[in-house]
Motif scaffolding. Structure first.
Motif, PDB file in Angstrom:
ATOM      1  N   ASN A  99       8.374  18.184   3.413  1.00  0.00           N
ATOM      2  CA  ASN A  99       7.946  17.455   2.213  1.00  0.00           C
ATOM      3  C   ASN A  99       7.388  16.080   2.551  1.00  0.00           C
ATOM      4  O   ASN A  99       7.988  15.337   3.332  1.00  0.00           O
ATOM      5  CB  ASN A  99       9.132  17.280   1.249  1.00  0.00           C
ATOM      6  CG  ASN A  99       9.686  18.603   0.794  1.00  0.00           C
ATOM      7  OD1 ASN A  99       8.961  19.436   0.268  1.00  0.00           O
ATOM      8  ND2 ASN A  99      10.978  18.805   1.002  1.00  0.00           N
ATOM      9  N   ARG A 100       6.272  15.773   1.918  1.00  0.00           N
ATOM     10  CA  ARG A 100       5.732  14.415   2.057  1.00  0.00           C
ATOM     11  C   ARG A 100       6.711  13.421   1.446  1.00  0.00           C
ATOM     12  O   ARG A 100       7.375  13.721   0.461  1.00  0.00           O
ATOM     13  CB  ARG A 100       4.396  14.290   1.338  1.00  0.00           C
ATOM     14  CG  ARG A 100       3.266  14.997   2.033  1.00  0.00           C
ATOM     15  CD  ARG A 100       1.972  14.763   1.252  1.00  0.00           C
ATOM     16  NE  ARG A 100       0.887  15.516   1.822  1.00  0.00           N
ATOM     17  CZ  ARG A 100       0.022  15.012   2.691  1.00  0.00           C
ATOM     18  NH1 ARG A 100       0.093  13.754   3.049  1.00  0.00           N
ATOM     19  NH2 ARG A 100      -0.928  15.762   3.194  1.00  0.00           N
ATOM     20  N   GLN A 101       6.736  12.237   2.041  1.00  0.00           N
ATOM     21  CA  GLN A 101       7.593  11.171   1.541  1.00  0.00           C
ATOM     22  C   GLN A 101       6.766   9.926   1.271  1.00  0.00           C
ATOM     23  O   GLN A 101       5.702   9.729   1.859  1.00  0.00           O
ATOM     24  CB  GLN A 101       8.676  10.849   2.569  1.00  0.00           C
ATOM     25  CG  GLN A 101       9.619  11.999   2.820  1.00  0.00           C
ATOM     26  CD  GLN A 101      10.610  11.628   3.877  1.00  0.00           C
ATOM     27  OE1 GLN A 101      11.445  10.755   3.674  1.00  0.00           O
ATOM     28  NE2 GLN A 101      10.497  12.268   5.031  1.00  0.00           N
ATOM     29  N   LEU A 103       0.865  -1.170   0.000  1.00  0.00           N
ATOM     30  CA  LEU A 103       0.000   0.000   0.000  1.00  0.00           C
ATOM     31  C   LEU A 103       0.912   1.234   0.000  1.00  0.00           C
ATOM     32  O   LEU A 103       1.620   1.498   0.966  1.00  0.00           O
ATOM     33  CB  LEU A 103      -0.903  -0.012   1.241  1.00  0.00           C
ATOM     34  CG  LEU A 103      -1.834   1.178   1.435  1.00  0.00           C
ATOM     35  CD1 LEU A 103      -2.803   1.302   0.251  1.00  0.00           C
ATOM     36  CD2 LEU A 103      -2.593   1.046   2.742  1.00  0.00           C
ATOM     37  N   ARG A 104       0.911   1.946  -1.105  1.00  0.00           N
ATOM     38  CA  ARG A 104       1.831   3.077  -1.292  1.00  0.00           C
ATOM     39  C   ARG A 104       1.123   4.384  -0.972  1.00  0.00           C
ATOM     40  O   ARG A 104       0.145   4.738  -1.621  1.00  0.00           O
ATOM     41  CB  ARG A 104       2.348   3.087  -2.732  1.00  0.00           C
ATOM     42  CG  ARG A 104       3.155   1.852  -3.052  1.00  0.00           C
ATOM     43  CD  ARG A 104       3.538   1.772  -4.531  1.00  0.00           C
ATOM     44  NE  ARG A 104       4.085   0.481  -4.849  1.00  0.00           N
ATOM     45  CZ  ARG A 104       5.331   0.103  -4.616  1.00  0.00           C
ATOM     46  NH1 ARG A 104       6.185   0.959  -4.080  1.00  0.00           N
ATOM     47  NH2 ARG A 104       5.750  -1.097  -4.941  1.00  0.00           N
ATOM     48  N   LEU A 105       1.648   5.079   0.042  1.00  0.00           N
ATOM     49  CA  LEU A 105       1.054   6.324   0.490  1.00  0.00           C
ATOM     50  C   LEU A 105       2.144   7.385   0.619  1.00  0.00           C
ATOM     51  O   LEU A 105       3.332   7.082   0.565  1.00  0.00           O
ATOM     52  CB  LEU A 105       0.359   6.121   1.846  1.00  0.00           C
ATOM     53  CG  LEU A 105      -0.712   5.050   1.901  1.00  0.00           C
ATOM     54  CD1 LEU A 105      -1.210   4.867   3.325  1.00  0.00           C
ATOM     55  CD2 LEU A 105      -1.858   5.382   0.968  1.00  0.00           C
ATOM     56  N   LYS A 133      -9.077   1.807   4.027  1.00  0.00           N
ATOM     57  CA  LYS A 133      -9.501   3.213   3.953  1.00  0.00           C
ATOM     58  C   LYS A 133      -9.096   3.973   5.210  1.00  0.00           C
ATOM     59  O   LYS A 133      -8.674   5.128   5.152  1.00  0.00           O
ATOM     60  CB  LYS A 133     -11.014   3.305   3.756  1.00  0.00           C
ATOM     61  CG  LYS A 133     -11.470   3.046   2.347  1.00  0.00           C
ATOM     62  CD  LYS A 133     -12.976   3.233   2.256  1.00  0.00           C
ATOM     63  CE  LYS A 133     -13.454   3.148   0.832  1.00  0.00           C
ATOM     64  NZ  LYS A 133     -14.905   3.406   0.719  1.00  0.00           N
ATOM     65  N   GLU A 134      -9.233   3.327   6.364  1.00  0.00           N
ATOM     66  CA  GLU A 134      -8.854   3.978   7.612  1.00  0.00           C
ATOM     67  C   GLU A 134      -7.343   4.197   7.681  1.00  0.00           C
ATOM     68  O   GLU A 134      -6.875   5.241   8.146  1.00  0.00           O
ATOM     69  CB  GLU A 134      -9.341   3.171   8.821  1.00  0.00           C
ATOM     70  CG  GLU A 134      -9.166   3.929  10.113  1.00  0.00           C
ATOM     71  CD  GLU A 134      -9.822   3.268  11.314  1.00  0.00           C
ATOM     72  OE1 GLU A 134      -9.478   3.674  12.445  1.00  0.00           O
ATOM     73  OE2 GLU A 134     -10.677   2.375  11.138  1.00  0.00           O
ATOM     74  N   MET A 135      -6.572   3.226   7.209  1.00  0.00           N
ATOM     75  CA  MET A 135      -5.119   3.382   7.149  1.00  0.00           C
ATOM     76  C   MET A 135      -4.742   4.586   6.285  1.00  0.00           C
ATOM     77  O   MET A 135      -3.940   5.424   6.689  1.00  0.00           O
ATOM     78  CB  MET A 135      -4.464   2.138   6.523  1.00  0.00           C
ATOM     79  CG  MET A 135      -4.219   1.005   7.431  1.00  0.00           C
ATOM     80  SD  MET A 135      -3.166  -0.174   6.542  1.00  0.00           S
ATOM     81  CE  MET A 135      -4.047  -1.658   6.858  1.00  0.00           C
ATOM     82  N   ILE A 136      -5.332   4.653   5.096  1.00  0.00           N
ATOM     83  CA  ILE A 136      -5.030   5.739   4.155  1.00  0.00           C
ATOM     84  C   ILE A 136      -5.356   7.095   4.786  1.00  0.00           C
ATOM     85  O   ILE A 136      -4.527   8.014   4.774  1.00  0.00           O
ATOM     86  CB  ILE A 136      -5.797   5.545   2.835  1.00  0.00           C
ATOM     87  CG1 ILE A 136      -5.285   4.309   2.098  1.00  0.00           C
ATOM     88  CG2 ILE A 136      -5.687   6.785   1.947  1.00  0.00           C
ATOM     89  CD1 ILE A 136      -6.172   3.846   0.956  1.00  0.00           C
ATOM     90  N   GLU A 139       4.364  -3.936   8.592  1.00  0.00           N
ATOM     91  CA  GLU A 139       5.696  -3.442   8.255  1.00  0.00           C
ATOM     92  C   GLU A 139       5.537  -2.184   7.413  1.00  0.00           C
ATOM     93  O   GLU A 139       4.765  -2.164   6.456  1.00  0.00           O
ATOM     94  CB  GLU A 139       6.494  -4.486   7.481  1.00  0.00           C
ATOM     95  CG  GLU A 139       7.902  -4.038   7.161  1.00  0.00           C
ATOM     96  CD  GLU A 139       8.743  -5.127   6.499  1.00  0.00           C
ATOM     97  OE1 GLU A 139       9.965  -5.029   6.571  1.00  0.00           O
ATOM     98  OE2 GLU A 139       8.158  -6.066   5.910  1.00  0.00           O
ATOM     99  N   VAL A 140       6.260  -1.130   7.793  1.00  0.00           N
ATOM    100  CA  VAL A 140       6.239   0.116   7.040  1.00  0.00           C
ATOM    101  C   VAL A 140       7.638   0.375   6.515  1.00  0.00           C
ATOM    102  O   VAL A 140       8.602   0.414   7.280  1.00  0.00           O
ATOM    103  CB  VAL A 140       5.762   1.305   7.911  1.00  0.00           C
ATOM    104  CG1 VAL A 140       5.801   2.599   7.108  1.00  0.00           C
ATOM    105  CG2 VAL A 140       4.362   1.050   8.452  1.00  0.00           C
TER     106      VAL A 140
END
Length: 121
Positions: A28-30, A13-15, A62-65, A99-100
């Motif tokens: 800056n967002r990463q 999941l790419r955020l 959706k909650e994670m995002i 894992e992030v």
């Protein structure tokens, strides 16, 4: 008879979020990449084919995002624990592992990651 245990995997999941404590990271967002494993006893869901008896992974995602994209984090540890808590929210969930990854956090490395797992007590 043994109980079936379901494993839901959310892969890559790419955020984008604010993560880090250096000035550049704060401005800056990463990119981050989340992988999650969620376990729950699925026998009733398997037997009934009823969505009410299953864990809704779309709701979790959706909650994670929403959480990741609307907050700021200093440490991967904190971000990972908060995502893990989201995975553990549904009553049926008994275990989660998150894992992030933070791509390009280190020179010469693809990414740095932090991983946490927890059984619900």
């Amino acid at each position: 008879m043994s109980q079936a245990v379901a494993q839901i995997r959310i892969k890559n999941l790419r955020l984008r979020t604010y993560i880090g404590f250096n000035e550049e990271e704060k401005k800056n967002r990463q990119d981050i990449i989340i992988n999650a494993l969620i376990e729950y006893p699925a026998q009733h869901a398997c037997e009934t084919d009823d969505v009410a008896n299953a864990v809704n992974y779309k709701t979790i995602c959706k909650e994670m995002i929403a959480h990741v994209e609307t907050n700021r984090f200093l440490l991967l540890e904190s971000l990972t624990e908060q995502v893990l808590d989201i995975c553990l929210k549904p009553d049926q969930v008994t275990f989660a592992d998150v894992e992030v990854d933070k791509p390009h956090a280190l020179r010469f490395a693809d990414s740095v990651s932090f991983r946490l797992a927890k059984h619900k007590s």
